[in-house]
Design an enzyme around this catalytic site. Structure first.
Site, PDB file in Angstrom:
ATOM      1  N   SER A 152      50.860 -20.595  34.189  1.00 50.50           N
ATOM      2  CA  SER A 152      49.680 -20.743  33.210  1.00 50.50           C
ATOM      3  C   SER A 152      49.926 -21.492  32.117  1.00 50.50           C
ATOM      4  O   SER A 152      50.983 -21.709  31.707  1.00 50.50           O
ATOM      5  CB  SER A 152      49.313 -19.127  32.746  1.00 50.50           C
ATOM      6  OG  SER A 152      48.141 -19.118  31.839  1.00 50.50           O
ATOM      7  N   TYR A 165      51.171 -10.673  29.680  1.00 52.62           N
ATOM      8  CA  TYR A 165      50.934 -11.914  30.554  1.00 52.62           C
ATOM      9  C   TYR A 165      51.459 -13.009  30.166  1.00 52.62           C
ATOM     10  O   TYR A 165      52.134 -13.696  30.775  1.00 52.62           O
ATOM     11  CB  TYR A 165      49.302 -11.970  30.528  1.00 52.62           C
ATOM     12  CG  TYR A 165      48.849 -13.141  31.441  1.00 52.62           C
ATOM     13  CD1 TYR A 165      48.773 -12.713  32.783  1.00 52.62           C
ATOM     14  CD2 TYR A 165      48.358 -14.167  31.134  1.00 52.62           C
ATOM     15  CE1 TYR A 165      48.134 -13.638  33.771  1.00 52.62           C
ATOM     16  CE2 TYR A 165      48.169 -15.328  31.878  1.00 52.62           C
ATOM     17  CZ  TYR A 165      47.930 -14.989  33.337  1.00 52.62           C
ATOM     18  OH  TYR A 165      47.690 -15.942  33.961  1.00 52.62           O
TER      19      TYR A 165
HETATM   20  C1  BGC Z   1      44.360 -16.554  32.636  1.00 49.42           C
HETATM   21  C2  BGC Z   1      42.824 -16.644  32.523  1.00 49.42           C
HETATM   22  C3  BGC Z   1      42.595 -17.703  31.435  1.00 49.42           C
HETATM   23  C4  BGC Z   1      43.304 -18.882  31.112  1.00 49.42           C
HETATM   24  C5  BGC Z   1      42.911 -19.657  30.209  1.00 49.42           C
HETATM   25  C6  BGC Z   1      45.038 -18.062  32.842  1.00 49.42           C
HETATM   26  O1  BGC Z   1      46.357 -17.799  33.071  1.00 49.42           O
HETATM   27  O2  BGC Z   1      44.671 -15.943  33.809  1.00 49.42           O
HETATM   28  O3  BGC Z   1      42.267 -15.584  32.522  1.00 49.42           O
HETATM   29  O4  BGC Z   1      41.163 -17.738  31.412  1.00 49.42           O
HETATM   30  O5  BGC Z   1      44.545 -18.759  31.472  1.00 49.42           O
HETATM   31  O6  BGC Z   1      43.355 -18.911  28.896  1.00 49.42           O
END
Ligand code: BGC
Length: 266
Positions: A152, A165
């Site tokens: 991410s 996360y």
């Molecule tokens: C998340 C999303 C988020 C995006 C940008 C991703 O890794 O799962 O929920 O919108 O990052 O912030």
């Protein structure tokens, strides 16, 4: 550049919806036989496999919790039983359980780390064992195997209210690079993809109405991403067209990781 993944076998985790489903579809379109892993959502995974088979491709759906060692071993064994080989792993399963840290339960911390980080370790380990046994399959691919870790933008951008996360994705980044350093000499290619805001179920609230307007301020390119934006890149990273790309992360984020709030500021 003509990209074909035929006759390779690709396993995509978390592929019953969102980015995983898009990657499975795109890899099947490129000629790969695909294993569509899901955790709880059997029906959409089976439907996707059915669609691919009806269109002349090859696909199976397999249920497994990537955070369970036993499930992961069964998932990879079933892949080999069905297709006889494995060439590509897309470690994609991921979830969010958001809360301010003071309110975050240990269970929510542990679950996110278990799926997003430990799940990627377990799947990568199982894939590496197969790739090492198999070696380079002549006429199939220049590499003995490819792993794409789906991370991410939050492997780089801190994210208040989402510490579990962001920590998991930061972990995925160094897991990916450490594995790449460890096994590249065996002609196994390991890379990462770091998606930004892609329109899927995980961020439905943030990509609608007033929230969408706020979100767009963080995306210089001016649009929310589509699953296909990520899927196309995954096909490229899995193919020999990217044979010299090793240990890299491809940010697919419309510029989100460029800290756009610094434009005219700071
Ligand atoms: C998340 C999303 C988020 C995006 C940008 C991703 O890794 O799962 O929920 O919108 O990052 O912030």
């Amino acid at each position: 550049m003509n990209i074909s993944l035929e006759p390779q076998v690709a396993l995509i985790t978390g592929a019953s919806s969102g980015i995983g489903a898009g990657v499975a579809r795109a890899m099947a379109d490129a000629g790969a036989a695909v294993v569509i892993n899901y955790h709880t959502e059997a029906a959409p995974a089976e439907a996707l496999a059915h669609q691919i088979n009806v269109a002349g491709g090859q696909a199976i759906a397999v249920g497994a919790d990537v955070s369970s060692e036993e499930d992961v071993e069964r998932l990879f064994a079933q892949t080999l039983d069905t297709f006889g080989a494995l060439d590509i792993l897309v470690a994609n399963s991921g979830l969010q359980k958001d809360a301010a840290t003071v309110d975050m339960s240990l269970a929510d911390w542990n679950r996110v780390i278990a799926v997003n980080l430990t799940g990627q370790f377990l799947c990568a380990r199982a894939a590496l064992r197969i790739f090492q046994r198999q070696g380079v399959r002549q006429g199939v691919s220049k590499a003995a195997g490819k792993i794409i870790h789906v991370s991410s933008v939050h492997q780089r951008i801190p994210w208040a209210g989402h510490a579990n996360y962001a920590a998991s994705k930061g972990g995925v980044h160094l897991l990916m690079q450490s594995l790449a350093q460890e096994v590249s000499h065996q002609r196994i290619r390991i890379n990462g993809i770091a998606p930004g805001a892609i329109r899927t179920a995980i961020n439905r609230q943030a990509t609608q109405g007033a929230a969408e307007k706020e979100l767009l301020k963080l995306i210089p390119y001016g649009r929310i991403g589509d699953v296909e934006d990520v899927a196309n890149a995954a096909v490229f990273l899995a193919s020999d067209a990217s044979d010299y790309i090793v240990g890299s992360t491809l940010f697919i984020d419309g510029g989100m990781s460029l800290y756009p709030e610094f434009h005219g500021n700071g």
